[in-house]
Design a protein around this motif. Sequence first.
Motif, PDB file in Angstrom:
ATOM      1  N   UNK A   1     -14.122   3.736  -1.030  1.00 42.39           N
ATOM      2  CA  UNK A   1     -12.710   3.966  -1.317  1.00 42.39           C
ATOM      3  C   UNK A   1     -11.865   3.718  -0.077  1.00 42.39           C
ATOM      4  N   UNK A   2     -12.303   4.165   1.085  1.00 44.09           N
ATOM      5  CA  UNK A   2     -11.552   3.932   2.322  1.00 44.09           C
ATOM      6  C   UNK A   2     -11.393   2.443   2.584  1.00 44.09           C
ATOM      7  N   UNK A   3     -12.444   1.678   2.322  1.00 47.50           N
ATOM      8  CA  UNK A   3     -12.355   0.226   2.492  1.00 47.50           C
ATOM      9  C   UNK A   3     -11.289  -0.347   1.561  1.00 47.50           C
ATOM     10  N   UNK A   4     -11.283   0.080   0.293  1.00 44.37           N
ATOM     11  CA  UNK A   4     -10.292  -0.437  -0.654  1.00 44.37           C
ATOM     12  C   UNK A   4      -8.885  -0.008  -0.258  1.00 44.37           C
ATOM     13  N   UNK A   5      -8.739   1.202   0.291  1.00 48.20           N
ATOM     14  CA  UNK A   5      -7.425   1.640   0.770  1.00 48.20           C
ATOM     15  C   UNK A   5      -6.982   0.747   1.915  1.00 48.20           C
ATOM     16  N   UNK A   6      -7.864   0.507   2.877  1.00 50.67           N
ATOM     17  CA  UNK A   6      -7.509  -0.344   4.018  1.00 50.67           C
ATOM     18  C   UNK A   6      -7.120  -1.742   3.575  1.00 50.67           C
ATOM     19  N   UNK A   7      -7.856  -2.306   2.630  1.00 48.90           N
ATOM     20  CA  UNK A   7      -7.528  -3.638   2.122  1.00 48.90           C
ATOM     21  C   UNK A   7      -6.200  -3.593   1.380  1.00 48.90           C
ATOM     22  N   UNK A   8      -5.983  -2.552   0.601  1.00 50.13           N
ATOM     23  CA  UNK A   8      -4.766  -2.430  -0.186  1.00 50.13           C
ATOM     24  C   UNK A   8      -3.522  -2.205   0.637  1.00 50.13           C
ATOM     25  N   UNK A   9      -3.671  -1.706   1.818  1.00 51.18           N
ATOM     26  CA  UNK A   9      -2.482  -1.443   2.631  1.00 51.18           C
ATOM     27  C   UNK A   9      -2.316  -2.469   3.743  1.00 51.18           C
ATOM     28  N   UNK A  10      -2.820  -3.648   3.535  1.00 48.75           N
ATOM     29  CA  UNK A  10      -2.720  -4.692   4.564  1.00 48.75           C
ATOM     30  C   UNK A  10      -1.281  -4.879   5.031  1.00 48.75           C
ATOM     31  N   UNK A  11      -0.328  -4.661   4.151  1.00 47.06           N
ATOM     32  CA  UNK A  11       1.074  -4.803   4.538  1.00 47.06           C
ATOM     33  C   UNK A  11       1.792  -3.461   4.513  1.00 47.06           C
ATOM     34  N   UNK A  12       1.053  -2.392   4.617  1.00 47.00           N
ATOM     35  CA  UNK A  12       1.652  -1.060   4.567  1.00 47.00           C
ATOM     36  C   UNK A  12       1.532  -0.373   5.916  1.00 47.00           C
ATOM     37  N   UNK A  13       2.173   0.765   6.022  1.00 49.18           N
ATOM     38  CA  UNK A  13       2.156   1.513   7.276  1.00 49.18           C
ATOM     39  C   UNK A  13       0.783   2.116   7.549  1.00 49.18           C
ATOM     40  N   UNK A  14       0.546   2.421   8.792  1.00 44.42           N
ATOM     41  CA  UNK A  14      -0.695   3.113   9.149  1.00 44.42           C
ATOM     42  C   UNK A  14      -0.645   4.514   8.564  1.00 44.42           C
ATOM     43  N   UNK A  15      -1.711   4.902   7.938  1.00 43.40           N
ATOM     44  CA  UNK A  15      -1.748   6.204   7.269  1.00 43.40           C
ATOM     45  C   UNK A  15      -2.160   7.294   8.244  1.00 43.40           C
ATOM     46  N   UNK A  16      -1.527   8.436   8.086  1.00 40.11           N
ATOM     47  CA  UNK A  16      -1.956   9.629   8.791  1.00 40.11           C
ATOM     48  C   UNK A  16      -1.970  10.712   7.756  1.00 40.11           C
TER      49      UNK A  16
ATOM     50  N   UNK B   1     -14.626  -2.395 -13.096  1.00 43.67           N
ATOM     51  CA  UNK B   1     -13.673  -2.627 -12.008  1.00 43.67           C
ATOM     52  C   UNK B   1     -12.896  -3.919 -12.254  1.00 43.67           C
ATOM     53  N   UNK B   2     -11.560  -3.826 -12.383  1.00 43.24           N
ATOM     54  CA  UNK B   2     -10.783  -5.042 -12.602  1.00 43.24           C
ATOM     55  C   UNK B   2     -10.634  -5.893 -11.343  1.00 43.24           C
ATOM     56  N   UNK B   3     -11.059  -5.378 -10.203  1.00 41.66           N
ATOM     57  CA  UNK B   3     -10.967  -6.133  -8.953  1.00 41.66           C
ATOM     58  C   UNK B   3      -9.589  -6.036  -8.322  1.00 41.66           C
ATOM     59  N   UNK B   4      -9.446  -6.650  -7.149  1.00 46.04           N
ATOM     60  CA  UNK B   4      -8.184  -6.534  -6.416  1.00 46.04           C
ATOM     61  C   UNK B   4      -7.001  -7.195  -7.120  1.00 46.04           C
ATOM     62  N   UNK B   5      -7.260  -8.051  -8.093  1.00 47.58           N
ATOM     63  CA  UNK B   5      -6.183  -8.730  -8.804  1.00 47.58           C
ATOM     64  C   UNK B   5      -5.751  -7.963 -10.060  1.00 47.58           C
ATOM     65  N   UNK B   6      -6.051  -6.667 -10.124  1.00 45.63           N
ATOM     66  CA  UNK B   6      -5.668  -5.860 -11.283  1.00 45.63           C
ATOM     67  C   UNK B   6      -4.157  -5.962 -11.502  1.00 45.63           C
ATOM     68  N   UNK B   7      -3.746  -6.004 -12.749  1.00 48.92           N
ATOM     69  CA  UNK B   7      -2.320  -6.173 -13.074  1.00 48.92           C
ATOM     70  C   UNK B   7      -1.428  -5.122 -12.415  1.00 48.92           C
ATOM     71  N   UNK B   8      -1.869  -3.885 -12.389  1.00 54.35           N
ATOM     72  CA  UNK B   8      -1.052  -2.818 -11.820  1.00 54.35           C
ATOM     73  C   UNK B   8      -1.285  -2.610 -10.336  1.00 54.35           C
ATOM     74  N   UNK B   9      -1.974  -3.519  -9.678  1.00 59.13           N
ATOM     75  CA  UNK B   9      -2.237  -3.399  -8.246  1.00 59.13           C
ATOM     76  C   UNK B   9      -3.286  -2.354  -7.949  1.00 59.13           C
ATOM     77  N   UNK B  10      -3.234  -1.811  -6.731  1.00 61.67           N
ATOM     78  CA  UNK B  10      -4.247  -0.858  -6.280  1.00 61.67           C
ATOM     79  C   UNK B  10      -4.315   0.359  -7.191  1.00 61.67           C
ATOM     80  N   UNK B  11      -3.161   0.826  -7.670  1.00 54.17           N
ATOM     81  CA  UNK B  11      -3.162   2.054  -8.476  1.00 54.17           C
ATOM     82  C   UNK B  11      -3.929   1.857  -9.775  1.00 54.17           C
TER      83      UNK B  11
END
Length: 193
Positions: free
Chosen positions: A115-130, A62-72
């Motif tokens: 994975x849901x936790x990482x999605x929530x952290x990754x979308x801190x500045x993104x829209x609410x997902x539905x 796991x490269x961690x949250x600071x991965x060069x390509x971001x969440x993807x």
Amino acid sequence: MTIESFLPVDELIADDALHGRPSSGSPAGDPSFDAPGRLLGLTRQDLDAYFTQIAEAVEQDDPGPAARGGWEERERMRFSTWVRRVYEHPLSPAVFALPATRFVRGVQLAQAAELAFRIDVGRARAKAAKPSAEVRATAAVASAWAIAADALSQSPRPPRERVVGDVWTIVRETIEPALRPAGTFQHRSHSSW
């Protein structure tokens, strides 16, 4: 971090044994339990060691949250490592042939919660997902398991890297909409208005 930190393995196997399965051997017509404490020939220790090895390999790569390509890039690395380790492990065909017991479902739900936790952290500045991050994560993990199970059941097996690519494509398409920034952006040149 081990699977025990997410799941009480002993309790889950015991629960499976108690739900309509006698404690002495296999019930008629149900090949999933062949002896007390064994699920298709695998003991609790076998399953615990298997899932611990897979989880440790994923965490190690796991490269961690600071991965060069971001969440993807981070999720691509995590799922790619997971598929490769599953594909290479000698117990994988037996593990992925297990019936959908509470134990197997529990492992999938633990992976989906991470994975849901990482999605929530990754979308801190993104829209609410539905649908929610939890729903997307559950769908992504279930898809990865289904693709791996299908590949492991084939003879001959498809090339490992094709399976890695298939898993990542489905996972990305499932979780990516939850990480898009809110609103749509139209790029325009400085003097176009």
